[in-house]
Design a protein around this motif. Structure first.
Motif, short mmCIF file in Angstrom:
data_model
loop_
_atom_site.label_atom_id
_atom_site.label_comp_id
_atom_site.label_asym_id
_atom_site.label_seq_id
_atom_site.Cartn_x
_atom_site.Cartn_y
_atom_site.Cartn_z
N PHE A 1 4.47 -105.30 0.71
CA PHE A 1 3.83 -105.98 -0.46
C PHE A 1 4.81 -106.06 -1.52
N LEU B 1 -4.51 -104.18 1.80
CA LEU B 1 -3.54 -102.97 2.15
C LEU B 1 -4.41 -102.04 3.05
N MET C 1 -3.51 -93.39 8.28
CA MET C 1 -2.58 -94.76 8.11
C MET C 1 -2.74 -95.08 9.73
N TYR D 1 3.55 -103.65 7.09
CA TYR D 1 3.06 -104.66 6.00
C TYR D 1 3.62 -104.53 4.71
N GLN E 1 -5.40 -103.97 6.70
CA GLN E 1 -4.33 -103.97 7.41
C GLN E 1 -3.44 -102.81 7.62
N ALA E 2 -3.72 -101.80 7.08
CA ALA E 2 -2.75 -100.61 7.50
C ALA E 2 -3.55 -99.22 7.62
N ARG F 1 2.16 -99.09 8.79
CA ARG F 1 3.08 -98.54 7.85
C ARG F 1 3.09 -99.48 6.65
N VAL F 2 3.23 -99.03 5.68
CA VAL F 2 3.21 -99.96 4.45
C VAL F 2 4.49 -99.59 3.48
N ARG F 3 5.31 -100.81 3.07
CA ARG F 3 6.40 -100.82 2.51
C ARG F 3 6.13 -101.64 1.01
N GLU G 1 8.77 -96.83 1.05
CA GLU G 1 7.64 -96.94 2.26
C GLU G 1 7.01 -95.64 2.06
#
Length: 322
Positions: A126, A316, A163, A124, A319-320, A166-168, A114
């Motif tokens: 991936f 990505l 950001m 979000y 969205q983030a 959050r991106v995971r 993450e």
């Protein structure tokens, strides 16, 4: 991508949480990016040569381990170690999640990373499965999705943008035996954790040599940035009907989480209309080496791989990123 068979539904537990296309496969990759897409966002142009370098490493790992990276083997565990090492060097905190129920006996872990910025209540995800079948090294299925995802994670760390959300990232175990790793992960989420995932994006077989341009659940809002990017390249993508229920987006979908993703096709055959639109051989499989020993580095459509990797970055950022 696993072969089709029935997957039982599950409840969420609260726990800790082809004919070939030689020209497309061998030709130098285009940039994969239109002026419209580039101007719309400052998403990076993901370097497909770096994506292919990750594939080369996964291929070498398979070669040292009996020719495959099946979830229960040292080849899979070495694949996890390779991806984990790259992510840790880039500054990620990476978690290995053992699959303690529902997975094949001896299966290796899921790998979760993450990026520690952005609103933790708006995640979000991936993901891509990292295991192969036992028949071969699995370069398209699914080294292609795993490598594209890894280079996107590294590009995010290198760019280090502000950001918004959050991106995971996730690399799943035991997909080929029944979507078991992703199924375990979703079951491990609390209801609060589940509701915090705004969308899950899956990438499975994104470099098929006779492939098409397919998007999971193409008409949904989750799919909109993925479709917009491929539309900007004039690709006229279609719904991924072949892959419905057959990859790691399915457990998320069953849990009520919006899903989408890219794919280029497996054993289904390209239609005449698709060949007219995308090139390739009508009547032949999208991936003639699906689940076979010939799914090697020569079984990679670099142009398609590049377009998928850049579309992931576009999505990505949309969205983030602030």
């Amino acid at each position: 991508m696993r072969r089709p068979f029935a997957v039982a539904s599950f409840s969420l537990a609260v726990v800790l949480g082809c004919g070939t296309l030689p020209a497309a496969a061998a030709a130098p990759a285009d940039t994969g990016r239109s002026a419209t897409a580039v101007n719309a966002l400052a998403a990076p142009d993901v370097d497909v040569t770096k994506v292919r370098a990750h594939l080369s490493e996964l291929s070498a790992i398979a070669a040292r381990n009996g020719g495959n990276r099946r979830s229960t083997t040292q080849g899979y565990r070495d694949s996890v170690a390779y991806v984990k090492g790259k992510l840790q060097a880039a500054g990620y905190t990476v978690t290995e999640q053992p699959c303690t129920s529902g997975c094949t006996s001896g299966a290796g872990p899921n790998l979760i990373a993450e990026w520690p910025q952005g609103d933790a209540n708006n995640v979000y995800m991936f993901g891509a499965h990292l295991d192969s079948v036992s028949a071969g090294p699995g370069m398209n299925d699914n080294g292609s999705g795993s490598a594209a995802l890894l280079e996107n994670a590294l590009a995010l760390a290198q760019q280090n943008p502000a950001m918004r959300n959050r991106v995971r990232f996730a690399w799943w175990t035991d997909e080929e035996q029944g979507l078991n790793g992703s199924n375990f992960y979703v079951r491990s989420l609390s209801s609060t954790q589940r509701s915090g995932i705004r969308a899950y994006y899956n990438f499975d077989m994104v470099a098929s040599t006779n492939g098409g341009y397919f998007i999971n659940r193409i008409t949904t809002s989750a799919a909109a940035p993925m479709k917009a990017y491929w539309d900007s390249l004039g690709l006229q993508p279609e719904e991924n009907t072949e892959g419905a229920g057959r990859s790691d987006d399915y457990p998320f979908q069953q849990a009520g989480i919006p899903t989408s993703g890219y794919a280029m096709g497996a054993s289904a055959r390209k239609t005449s209309a698709q060949a007219a639109k995308w090139g390739g051989t009508a009547g032949s499989a999208y991936d003639p080496c699906y689940h076979r020993s010939c799914d090697t580095l020569t079984n990679i459509n670099t142009t398609g791989l590049n377009r998928a990797a850049d579309g992931i970055a576009h999505t990505l950022w949309q969205q983030a990123v602030s």
